[in-house]
Scaffold this motif. Sequence first.
Motif, PDB file in Angstrom:
ATOM      1  N   GLU A 234       0.827  -1.212   0.000  1.00 42.29           N
ATOM      2  CA  GLU A 234       0.000   0.000   0.000  1.00 42.29           C
ATOM      3  C   GLU A 234       0.855   1.253   0.000  1.00 42.29           C
ATOM      4  O   GLU A 234       0.551   2.216  -0.700  1.00 42.29           O
ATOM      5  CB  GLU A 234      -0.909   0.007   1.236  1.00 42.29           C
ATOM      6  N   LYS A 235       1.916   1.242   0.808  1.00 43.24           N
ATOM      7  CA  LYS A 235       2.792   2.409   0.881  1.00 43.24           C
ATOM      8  C   LYS A 235       3.474   2.656  -0.462  1.00 43.24           C
ATOM      9  O   LYS A 235       3.587   3.799  -0.895  1.00 43.24           O
ATOM     10  CB  LYS A 235       3.834   2.237   1.984  1.00 43.24           C
TER      11      LYS A 235
ATOM     12  N   GLU B  18       1.015   4.199  -2.806  1.00 43.01           N
ATOM     13  CA  GLU B  18       0.795   5.612  -2.485  1.00 43.01           C
ATOM     14  C   GLU B  18       1.970   6.471  -2.939  1.00 43.01           C
ATOM     15  O   GLU B  18       1.781   7.553  -3.507  1.00 43.01           O
ATOM     16  CB  GLU B  18       0.550   5.789  -0.981  1.00 43.01           C
TER      17      GLU B  18
ATOM     18  N   ARG C  25       1.738   6.856  -6.608  1.00 45.62           N
ATOM     19  CA  ARG C  25       0.672   7.793  -6.981  1.00 45.62           C
ATOM     20  C   ARG C  25       1.129   9.234  -6.790  1.00 45.62           C
ATOM     21  O   ARG C  25       0.937  10.087  -7.654  1.00 45.62           O
ATOM     22  CB  ARG C  25      -0.591   7.519  -6.142  1.00 45.62           C
TER      23      ARG C  25
END
Length: 102
Positions: free
Chosen positions: A26-27, A30, A33
Amino acid sequence: MTTGEEFANLLILMAQSFLAGGGTSEKQTEVARLSDKLFHARAQLVKKGQALGEFRSGDPDEMVVFFYSTLHGLAMMKMMRKNHFAMPSSSILTSFLYKEGE
């Protein structure tokens, strides 16, 4: 305020994180992104500079890739050369952007 050495370390750690983890956490998603958002913002700045007649013509995305690739290369050089490294001047780092004679 971030020093050149801290920035170089950050770039190296980001690259190692993506290479080691495959960009699946997830990190990492992110960070990817946010990096993409920053990339597109820089491309818009290049377009604006071109529209104002201050920057060379060319593909803004290619110019941003070149700039960030240069920064990553400099980060690697700083890590490898340590005290023997000398950061190029900002005029050298941005010379590819400006029209001839400026």
